[in-house]
Design an enzyme around this catalytic site. Structure first.
Site, PDB file in Angstrom:
ATOM      1  N   ASP A   5     -13.857  35.810  19.481  1.00 40.38           N
ATOM      2  CA  ASP A   5     -13.399  35.031  18.324  1.00 40.38           C
ATOM      3  C   ASP A   5     -11.983  35.459  17.943  1.00 40.38           C
ATOM      4  O   ASP A   5     -11.728  36.652  17.712  1.00 40.38           O
ATOM      5  CB  ASP A   5     -14.362  35.348  17.157  1.00 40.38           C
ATOM      6  CG  ASP A   5     -14.473  34.211  16.169  1.00 40.38           C
ATOM      7  OD1 ASP A   5     -13.855  33.160  16.392  1.00 40.38           O
ATOM      8  OD2 ASP A   5     -15.201  34.396  15.174  1.00 40.38           O
ATOM      9  N   GLU A  33     -10.777  28.631  14.835  1.00 39.59           N
ATOM     10  CA  GLU A  33     -11.187  27.737  13.748  1.00 39.59           C
ATOM     11  C   GLU A  33     -10.136  26.661  13.490  1.00 39.59           C
ATOM     12  O   GLU A  33      -8.939  26.915  13.614  1.00 39.59           O
ATOM     13  CB  GLU A  33     -11.387  28.551  12.455  1.00 39.59           C
ATOM     14  CG  GLU A  33     -12.470  29.610  12.577  1.00 39.59           C
ATOM     15  CD  GLU A  33     -12.667  30.426  11.299  1.00 39.59           C
ATOM     16  OE1 GLU A  33     -12.009  30.128  10.273  1.00 39.59           O
ATOM     17  OE2 GLU A  33     -13.477  31.359  11.332  1.00 39.59           O
ATOM     18  N   GLU A  85     -20.336  24.519  11.376  1.00 36.61           N
ATOM     19  CA  GLU A  85     -20.928  25.485  10.432  1.00 36.61           C
ATOM     20  C   GLU A  85     -21.081  24.874   9.042  1.00 36.61           C
ATOM     21  O   GLU A  85     -20.127  24.295   8.500  1.00 36.61           O
ATOM     22  CB  GLU A  85     -20.039  26.747  10.366  1.00 36.61           C
ATOM     23  CG  GLU A  85     -20.576  27.778   9.365  1.00 36.61           C
ATOM     24  CD  GLU A  85     -19.982  29.171   9.516  1.00 36.61           C
ATOM     25  OE1 GLU A  85     -19.228  29.427  10.478  1.00 36.61           O
ATOM     26  OE2 GLU A  85     -20.292  30.010   8.648  1.00 36.61           O
TER      27      GLU A  85
END
Ligand code: KIV
Length: 296
Positions: free
Chosen positions: A99, A131, A198
């Site tokens: 990540d 993200e 999410e």
């Protein structure tokens, strides 16, 4: 010259086929749900690999559940790489995804490609996750063109917690849902091999999953996604600060660890640990010789 031959990757896989980004795609086509969990250390990775979890995400949730930060923003590249290496030593079957931490891909495209490359070159990862939607398309294209598979992440993207005003579900209005839907298509067009969704309404996640050709991995997004991910410390009941509504706890490690530490403390304080079976013997004649030598 060393006589120890390196363990082959076939032996480490124990006859199983290594999971790759292609396996993700095949699972979507065949309708088999993809399993993914987070891990940050070697023993956890070993167990996940033994169980056959498809993919391990070394998430920047590391910052909250392992390093004790308030949120994921303080996590650095060095912290991520350190934990990725530990996981890579334990896992040989699962697809390993690193990540990208806050500010490792937002500052410039060149910086994003270099940092993504470090996950593969220095830490044994096979893909990266980052993200964001349309604002990240350029960076994603550049990373992929360097040969690095990218997983996208939409909805409640924790690195934007301050923009959201807290850890809040996203995509709940028609306009927010439309924006998320468009972003998902843009990330697919940019070349992402998969997307995390999410904390979004389950029907939105299902719709996006049906429209996309690449697999979606849900967390707090219902069971219409192509796979699921959870933060392992939540699943194990090891993170006591808060538990999101979407978590199912499969164990209560916090209570179990508390019980074990408490029992150890009592045993040491009362002298019941260590017992004779935990100690090292010395032959009687050696002991006598020692006492004579030192005139005790
Ligand atoms: O950091 C993380 O663990 C994540 C998952 C929650 C998807 O991004």
């Amino acid at each position: 010259m060393s006589t120890i031959s390196p363990i082959s990757s076939e032996a480490l896989l124990k006859g199983r086929k290594k999971i790759t980004t292609k396996s993700f795609q095949q699972k979507k086509i065949s309708g088999n749900p993809i399993t993914m969990l987070t891990a940050y250390d070697y023993p956890t990775a070993l167990i996940m690999d033994r169980v056959g979890i498809d993919s391990i995400l070394i998430g920047d949730s590391l910052g909250m559940v392992v390093l004790g930060y308030e949120n994921t923003l303080p996590v650095t590249m060095e912290e991520m790489l350190h934990h990725c290496r530990a996981v890579a030593r334990g896992a040989h079957y699962a697809l390993l995804i690193g990540d990208m931490p806050f500010l490792s891909y937002q500052v410039s495209i060149e910086n994003a490609v270099r940092n993504a490359g470090r996950f593969l070159q220095e830490a044994g990862m096979e893909a990266v996750k980052l993200e964001g939607g349309r604002e990240r398309v350029e960076a994603i294209r550049a990373i992929i063109s360097a040969g690095i598979p990218v997983m996208g992440h939409l909805g409640l993207t924790p690195q934007s917690v301050n923009l959201f005003g807290g850890f809040r579900a996203q995509g709940k209005t028609a306009s927010a849902a439309k924006r998320l839907y468009e972003d998902a298509l843009l990330l697919q067009d940019a070349g992402c091999f998969s997307l995390v969704l999410e904390s979004v309404p389950d029907r939105l996640a299902e719709l996006v999953s049906q429209k996309l050709e690449i697999p979606t991995i849900g967390i707090g997004a219902g069971n219409g996604c192509d796979g699921q991910v959870l933060v392992t410390h939540d699943l194990l009941g090891l993170f006591d600060r808060f538990t999101p509504k979407f978590v199912r706890k499969y164990a209560d490690f916090y209570t179990e660890m508390e019980r074990a530490f408490d029992a150890y403390q009592i045993d040491v304080e009362t002298g019941s640990f260590p017992a004779s079976e935990h100690t090292v013997d010395m032959p009687e004649e050696e002991w006598k010789e020692l006492l004579e030598e030192i005139r005790f």
